[in-house]
Design a protein around this motif. Structure first.
Motif, PDB file in Angstrom:
ATOM      1  N   UNK A 134       0.832  -1.201   0.000  1.00 39.19           N
ATOM      2  CA  UNK A 134       0.000   0.000   0.000  1.00 39.19           C
ATOM      3  C   UNK A 134       0.865   1.250   0.000  1.00 39.19           C
ATOM      4  N   UNK A 135       0.279   2.326  -0.548  1.00 34.05           N
ATOM      5  CA  UNK A 135       0.812   3.674  -0.389  1.00 34.05           C
ATOM      6  C   UNK A 135      -0.187   4.432   0.489  1.00 34.05           C
ATOM      7  N   UNK A 136       0.292   4.840   1.655  1.00 33.13           N
ATOM      8  CA  UNK A 136      -0.578   5.502   2.630  1.00 33.13           C
ATOM      9  C   UNK A 136      -0.257   6.998   2.638  1.00 33.13           C
ATOM     10  N   UNK A 137      -1.244   7.790   2.324  1.00 30.88           N
ATOM     11  CA  UNK A 137      -1.078   9.251   2.335  1.00 30.88           C
ATOM     12  C   UNK A 137      -1.918   9.836   3.471  1.00 30.88           C
ATOM     13  N   UNK A 138      -1.256  10.616   4.334  1.00 37.33           N
ATOM     14  CA  UNK A 138      -1.924  11.301   5.437  1.00 37.33           C
ATOM     15  C   UNK A 138      -1.595  12.798   5.341  1.00 37.33           C
ATOM     16  N   UNK A 139      -2.583  13.587   5.549  1.00 37.47           N
ATOM     17  CA  UNK A 139      -2.381  15.045   5.506  1.00 37.47           C
ATOM     18  C   UNK A 139      -3.155  15.700   6.653  1.00 37.47           C
ATOM     19  N   UNK A 140      -2.534  16.700   7.281  1.00 34.68           N
ATOM     20  CA  UNK A 140      -3.135  17.441   8.384  1.00 34.68           C
ATOM     21  C   UNK A 140      -2.493  18.827   8.450  1.00 34.68           C
ATOM     22  N   UNK A 141      -3.005  19.676   9.293  1.00 33.95           N
ATOM     23  CA  UNK A 141      -2.502  21.042   9.431  1.00 33.95           C
ATOM     24  C   UNK A 141      -1.829  21.174  10.801  1.00 33.95           C
ATOM     25  N   UNK A 142      -0.613  21.694  10.755  1.00 31.87           N
ATOM     26  CA  UNK A 142       0.158  21.953  11.969  1.00 31.87           C
ATOM     27  C   UNK A 142       0.117  23.455  12.237  1.00 31.87           C
ATOM     28  N   UNK A 143      -0.453  23.823  13.382  1.00 32.47           N
ATOM     29  CA  UNK A 143      -0.633  25.250  13.686  1.00 32.47           C
ATOM     30  C   UNK A 143       0.674  25.964  13.985  1.00 32.47           C
ATOM     31  N   UNK A 144       1.745  25.225  14.263  1.00 35.89           N
ATOM     32  CA  UNK A 144       3.013  25.844  14.645  1.00 35.89           C
ATOM     33  C   UNK A 144       4.045  25.829  13.523  1.00 35.89           C
ATOM     34  N   UNK A 145       3.653  25.375  12.368  1.00 36.92           N
ATOM     35  CA  UNK A 145       4.600  25.314  11.242  1.00 36.92           C
ATOM     36  C   UNK A 145       4.033  26.103  10.069  1.00 36.92           C
ATOM     37  N   UNK A 146       3.861  27.388  10.261  1.00 36.34           N
ATOM     38  CA  UNK A 146       3.376  28.290   9.225  1.00 36.34           C
ATOM     39  C   UNK A 146       4.389  29.416   9.039  1.00 36.34           C
ATOM     40  N   UNK A 147       4.422  29.999   7.858  1.00 33.94           N
ATOM     41  CA  UNK A 147       5.285  31.139   7.578  1.00 33.94           C
ATOM     42  C   UNK A 147       4.721  31.960   6.437  1.00 33.94           C
ATOM     43  N   UNK A 148       5.257  33.150   6.342  1.00 36.06           N
ATOM     44  CA  UNK A 148       4.899  34.063   5.261  1.00 36.06           C
ATOM     45  C   UNK A 148       5.893  33.846   4.137  1.00 36.06           C
ATOM     46  N   UNK A 149       5.396  33.314   3.027  1.00 31.83           N
ATOM     47  CA  UNK A 149       6.311  32.961   1.941  1.00 31.83           C
ATOM     48  C   UNK A 149       6.954  34.180   1.303  1.00 31.83           C
TER      49      UNK A 149
END
Length: 486
Positions: A83-98
């Protein structure tokens, strides 16, 4: 020539300038990536759930891609899949202004550096409890983390082999968080089914779908709900291999069983043929038993084997009984009247069973019988003539015996002649008795021989009757099991 050389020089100069600019941009992006990495993970901890509010639910999107079926172990009821398992979520502490990092919108970092949901396969049947492969995760500027990890899973699968080798199986792959409840981590399936676009075709199984269903379960140990996503893998077995290696040989062998009734009883191979066929089917039955799990559900091919073996056992037993009828000799009782009427008169004509030297061209047979009857009448007439001649001579002897005493006294020479005649008459009497004894013995021998021939014909008719009965049984059994395949 000068103009062409000048144009090529300008093109080369432009390409060199472009390469230098791209290298400078990449080096600048690499510089900003290092700067971003150091700033993001300066005070970051991957031990805690990355939400600003602890009462807020973290949504994890799950997607499963089936690449290959490694093995289906029916005996141990284990499915091995890649299997190929893909998981995605949002981390509130890993954001930046590109914009602060020269438009850098994503970076790839080791997955061990960030917090990961502890989503596991609930129905795992593997002894190895190692962690997933530590592949890199893709981190975007808005805090979205995508983790793609390959995995070879071994899951328990309830295998129903009732219709083997024409069976279909449904194996579940249930994924869920091991420690987080639904109020902390919620699992969302990104698609309504598993992704089969990259599936490598299997030699034994066909994939007919992989639907996904989300379940929320409350266990007895805890009051909080625990969500999970169950992917149901629908498999259809490719039965060609088993048809040509297990089923077709069995059908061909089973058709040999009725032919045992067609063998002549004097060949001595009728019983040995049935036993040989029974042993051959036993070997195939053992092969199927080694593949199947030891459950109460007997597979379809196993039922066919058992039915065929039962039929062959019955045919062998009937063959032994019919051979006893065939070898009934002169000491046996005569054929009963009902058997003579039903078997010898009607069934022999239905199954085209004739005597030795008899065939379906009845006129020729009738002529031979007439000639035999005529010959028998001639023999009887000759026997009667001889017997009447001897009886006449016997009467003459009786007449001459009455005056025997007087003549013997009166006439000397004539008396001796009469005495010789009397002695000759006694020889005739003894000869008549011997002929009658021989005729009675021949008559008894013919009667006993006819009795044995009748029993042999009864056995032959019964052989032919059971041969067609068992042929019909084998045919319908074969059609039945082939009909289950369609």
């Amino acid at each position: 020539m000068k103009r062409s050389n000048l144009s090529s020089f300008y093109v080369s100069l432009w390409l060199l300038f472009t390469a230098v600019i791209l290298q400078a941009v990449e080096s600048a992006k690499g510089k900003y990536a290092h700067m971003l990495f150091n700033e993001l993970f300066e005070d970051y901890s991957n031990a805690l759930r990355p939400v600003e509010d602890t009462d807020k639910v973290l949504n994890v999107t799950l997607q499963i891609t089936l690449s290959q079926i490694k093995d289906m172990d029916e005996r141990n009821q284990i499915l091995s899949a890649y299997l190929w398992i893909r998981q995605s979520w949002y981390d509130a502490y890993l954001k930046w202004d590109k914009d602060k990092y020269d438009g850098l919108d994503s970076i790839r970092i080791p997955s061990s550096l960030v917090w990961r949901p502890d989503i596991v396969l609930y129905n795992k049947a593997d002894d190895d409890f190692s962690e997933p492969v530590n592949t890199n995760v893709v981190l975007r500027y808005d805090g979205k983390i995508t983790w793609d990890a390959p995995a070879i899973t071994k899951s328990s699968c309830v295998v129903d082999v009732s219709y083997f080798p024409f069976d279909s199986q449904q194996c579940n792959l249930t994924f869920g968080s091991w420690t987080y409840n639904g109020n902390q981590v919620d699992i969302i399936n990104s698609l309504d089914s598993g992704d089969l676009s990259d599936f490598i075709e299997d030699v034994e199984w066909e994939i007919h779908g992989m639907p996904a269903v989300k379940n929320v379960i409350t266990y007895g140990c805890c009051s909080e709900p625990y969500p999970d996503v169950t992917f149901t893998l629908i498999l259809k077995r490719k039965s060609s291999f088993y048809i040509f290696n297990l089923l077709l040989p069995c059908i061909l062998i089973s058709f040999l069983a009725p032919l045992g009734f067609y063998l002549p009883a004097d060949s001595g191979e009728k019983v040995s043929l049935g036993v040989t066929v029974l042993l051959a089917l036993t070997v195939f039955q053992l092969m199927v038993a080694e593949i199947m799990p030891p459950s109460e559900n007997v597979p379809l091919i196993g039922k066919y084997y058992i039915a065929t073996m039962t039929m062959i056992t019955a045919s062998t037993a009937l063959t032994i009984i019919i051979m006893n009828l065939h070898h009934c000799g002169s000491e046996a009782k005569p054929v009963p009247q009902w058997a003579r009427v039903v078997i010898l008169d009607y069934m022999s004509k239905i199954f085209f069973v004739y005597d030795v030297g008899e065939n379906c061209t009845s006129p020729k047979r009738e002529k031979e019988e007439e000639s035999k009857l005529e010959g028998g009448d001639g023999c009887q007439r000759k026997h009667k003539e001889v017997k009447s001649h001897l009886s006449n001579r016997n009467d003459d002897c009786d007449l001459k015996e009455k005056p025997n005493g007087n003549l013997d006294k009166s006439y000397g020479v004539h008396g001796e002649n009469i005495r010789e005649t009397v002695n000759c008459c006694s020889c005739y009497k003894m000869l008549i008795k011997n002929i009658e004894y021989i005729a009675n013995c021949i008559r008894d021998h013919k009667a006993n021989r006819a009795k044995g021939i009748e029993w042999k014909k009864v056995a032959k008719v019964m052989d032919r009757f059971f041969m067609w009965i068992f042929f019909i049984m084998v045919f319908f059994m074969s059609v039945l099991i082939i009909g289950k395949a369609t």
